[in-house]
Design a protein around this motif. Structure first.
Motif, short mmCIF file in Angstrom:
data_model
loop_
_atom_site.label_atom_id
_atom_site.label_comp_id
_atom_site.label_asym_id
_atom_site.label_seq_id
_atom_site.Cartn_x
_atom_site.Cartn_y
_atom_site.Cartn_z
N GLY A 31 -3.74 -1.40 0.77
CA GLY A 31 -3.92 -0.23 -0.08
C GLY A 31 -4.09 -0.61 -1.54
N TYR A 32 -4.61 0.33 -2.31
CA TYR A 32 -4.84 0.11 -3.75
C TYR A 32 -4.74 1.45 -4.47
CZ TYR A 32 -9.47 1.71 -2.29
OH TYR A 32 -10.49 2.43 -1.73
N CYS A 33 -4.59 1.38 -5.76
CA CYS A 33 -4.61 2.58 -6.61
C CYS A 33 -4.96 2.12 -8.03
CB CYS A 33 -3.26 3.29 -6.58
SG CYS A 33 -3.26 4.82 -7.53
N THR A 34 -6.15 2.49 -8.48
CA THR A 34 -6.61 2.08 -9.80
C THR A 34 -7.15 3.28 -10.57
OG1 THR A 34 -8.81 1.55 -8.91
CG2 THR A 34 -7.23 -0.25 -9.04
N ALA A 35 -6.81 3.35 -11.84
CA ALA A 35 -7.25 4.47 -12.68
C ALA A 35 -8.71 4.30 -13.06
CB ALA A 35 -6.38 4.55 -13.92
N GLU A 36 -9.43 5.42 -13.12
CA GLU A 36 -10.82 5.45 -13.59
C GLU A 36 -10.84 5.99 -15.02
OE1 GLU A 36 -13.92 5.67 -10.77
OE2 GLU A 36 -12.56 3.98 -10.53
N ASP A 37 -11.96 5.80 -15.69
CA ASP A 37 -12.07 6.27 -17.08
C ASP A 37 -12.00 7.79 -17.21
OD1 ASP A 37 -12.28 3.71 -17.95
OD2 ASP A 37 -14.48 3.70 -18.03
N ASP A 38 -12.43 8.52 -16.17
CA ASP A 38 -12.51 9.98 -16.27
C ASP A 38 -11.23 10.70 -15.85
OD1 ASP A 38 -12.59 9.41 -13.61
OD2 ASP A 38 -14.49 10.43 -13.18
N GLY A 39 -10.13 9.95 -15.74
CA GLY A 39 -8.86 10.58 -15.36
C GLY A 39 -8.63 10.61 -13.86
N ALA A 40 -9.64 10.20 -13.08
CA ALA A 40 -9.48 10.13 -11.63
C ALA A 40 -8.81 8.80 -11.25
CB ALA A 40 -10.84 10.24 -10.95
N PHE A 41 -8.45 8.70 -9.96
CA PHE A 41 -7.93 7.45 -9.42
C PHE A 41 -8.74 7.08 -8.18
CE2 PHE A 41 -4.40 8.75 -11.96
CZ PHE A 41 -3.77 7.58 -12.33
N ARG A 42 -9.00 5.80 -8.03
CA ARG A 42 -9.47 5.30 -6.73
C ARG A 42 -8.24 4.86 -5.96
NH1 ARG A 42 -15.00 6.15 -5.48
NH2 ARG A 42 -16.05 6.22 -7.50
N ALA A 43 -8.04 5.40 -4.78
CA ALA A 43 -6.83 5.07 -4.05
C ALA A 43 -7.06 5.09 -2.55
CB ALA A 43 -5.71 6.05 -4.39
N ASP A 44 -6.37 4.21 -1.86
CA ASP A 44 -6.31 4.25 -0.41
C ASP A 44 -4.97 3.67 0.01
OD1 ASP A 44 -7.06 4.76 2.17
OD2 ASP A 44 -8.68 3.28 2.25
N GLY A 45 -4.49 4.08 1.16
CA GLY A 45 -3.20 3.62 1.65
C GLY A 45 -3.34 2.41 2.54
N THR A 46 -2.35 1.54 2.50
CA THR A 46 -2.29 0.38 3.40
C THR A 46 -2.28 0.83 4.86
OG1 THR A 46 -1.07 -0.90 1.75
CG2 THR A 46 -0.84 -1.59 4.06
N ILE A 47 -3.03 0.10 5.70
CA ILE A 47 -3.04 0.36 7.15
C ILE A 47 -2.47 -0.88 7.83
CG2 ILE A 47 -4.46 0.91 9.15
CD1 ILE A 47 -6.62 1.95 7.25
N THR A 48 -1.45 -0.70 8.66
CA THR A 48 -0.75 -1.82 9.27
C THR A 48 -0.68 -1.67 10.79
OG1 THR A 48 0.63 -1.95 7.28
CG2 THR A 48 1.43 -3.13 9.23
N LEU A 49 -0.90 -2.77 11.48
CA LEU A 49 -0.85 -2.78 12.94
C LEU A 49 0.33 -3.63 13.41
CD1 LEU A 49 -2.36 -2.03 15.64
CD2 LEU A 49 -3.48 -4.27 15.43
N ILE A 50 1.11 -3.10 14.33
CA ILE A 50 2.24 -3.83 14.92
C ILE A 50 1.93 -3.99 16.40
CG2 ILE A 50 4.73 -3.76 15.36
CD1 ILE A 50 4.92 -1.78 12.94
N THR A 51 1.87 -5.25 16.85
CA THR A 51 1.53 -5.50 18.25
C THR A 51 2.66 -6.21 18.97
OG1 THR A 51 0.36 -7.49 17.52
CG2 THR A 51 -0.97 -5.55 17.97
N GLY A 52 2.87 -5.84 20.21
CA GLY A 52 3.93 -6.41 21.04
C GLY A 52 4.09 -5.52 22.25
N PRO A 53 5.32 -5.30 22.72
CA PRO A 53 5.51 -4.42 23.89
C PRO A 53 4.91 -3.03 23.68
CG PRO A 53 7.52 -5.66 23.41
CD PRO A 53 6.57 -5.95 22.29
N ASN A 54 4.95 -2.54 22.43
CA ASN A 54 4.21 -1.32 22.06
C ASN A 54 3.17 -1.68 21.01
OD1 ASN A 54 5.79 1.09 23.34
ND2 ASN A 54 7.38 -0.21 22.40
#
Lengths: 214, 214
Positions: A31-54
């Motif tokens: 994930g990331y979150c960075t400010a833009e010049d126009d007051g907006a933000f570019r953002a996305d959340g981290t996606i995580t995979l857990i593998t094993g019995p489930n």
């Protein structure tokens, strides 16, 4: 307060694929979150995979990540139907954007747990962890929103890994997390609990980091 | 308090397709919430379509509604790509389950507004409505969760319609809404505001109802 002072957070030296027995943890998207010049933000959340019995996916990114997520799962030899449990750590659009890829999975969003339209009784909002098995549990960590959860994975090569959503924005987020928090006081208490509990933390908007006790 | 006493809520006499100029409002799925014997609940959120100069979907149901939602849009002559704006009134899984069908739409979930990964500045959390045009606006109505929003549509054949998410569970929900609320005091204030503002309310888990002033 001595225990707090003895804890350091550091970004160095951990690969985003953490092997373990029986569970391994892979960051599919950082994930990331960075400010833009126009007051907006570019953002996305981290996606995580857990593998094993489930097979457990923690956070699904924003709606624009749909094709990316399917492709990343395919790289791991998985289809969306292979995922048993999908956790949305909290209900922001950059974390729950792709729940619809997993109509048959057990869905945990915050403290709500459902299989299709059946919402299962649980004690998460009363602070009781929801146990998947001996190695994986869902922990109640509100503050950023009102009912956030994190996923604790024990027994990896790096020790206990906490997939923490936006409980932490990133390793060094002390300048920014409070303004994004619905309840900073409760979040701060849960951040301290997390630092006591985990050896590695995967935050919502930055690289994973190590918790070092000295 | 006299104004509160003069308001009645009643379920009778409104079709789930409300025509209007320039906007019409259609309930694509009526939400529900029923208790099961084992302590679980069967629940899904209301899905509402607003058509006119903009095509606006309010809430997307649970992940299991994906195929249903695509079929319902098709009945209306639409594909997911035809939807300009998708609103998740709040981040519970039975309301934001299908955001991923709309990667190119403007996405509003609670007080967060984004176009793909660009999150736009707005004053919703400060109580300032977000105006789509002269007839449609997003209203800040927290309480059920911390940052809930509702959608107000003016100028329909039934007057002003408020698509309210779980601000209201259903018409006669006085016995149940508080236990589902993160902040009942704030939610109660917003419920009263909504009853002053709207002629018809579309709640999160029951049939739409009329607000009658006497």
């Amino acid at each position: 307060m001595a225990t707090h002072c003895s804890i350091r957070k550091t970004e160095s030296g951990i690969n985003s694929d953490i092997c373990g027995q029986p569970y391994s943890v892979s960051v599919l998207k950082e994930g990331y979150c960075t400010a833009e010049d126009d007051g907006a933000f570019r953002a996305d959340g981290t996606i995580t995979l857990i593998t094993g019995p489930n097979t457990i996916l923690v956070d699904t990114g924003g709606p624009w990540d749909r094709d990316f997520l399917v492709a990343k799962l395919k790289e791991k030899g998985l289809t969306p139907d292979s995922v048993d449990i999908v956790v949305g750590t909290h209900g922001h659009s950059d974390h729950v954007g792709n729940l619809g890829l997993f109509p048959e999975a057990k869905i945990i969003v915050g403290s709500d747990i459902s299989v299709r339209d059946k919402y299962l009784p649980n004690q998460l909002a009363e602070g009781q962890p929801y146990t998947i098995d001996d190695f994986v549990s869902i922990i109640f960590t509100p503050g950023h929103m009102g009912r956030d959860v994190s996923v604790l994975v024990k027994g990896t090569s790096e020790g206990s890994v906490l997939v923490a959503g936006d409980l932490f924005e990133r390793c060094h987020d002390e300048d920014s997390w409070k303004e994004l928090s619905e309840n900073p006081q409760i979040q701060e208490a849960n951040r301290q609990m997390a630092l006591q509990m985990a050896d590695v933390i995967i935050p919502g908007h930055g690289p994973l980091f190590r918790v070092q006790r000295e």
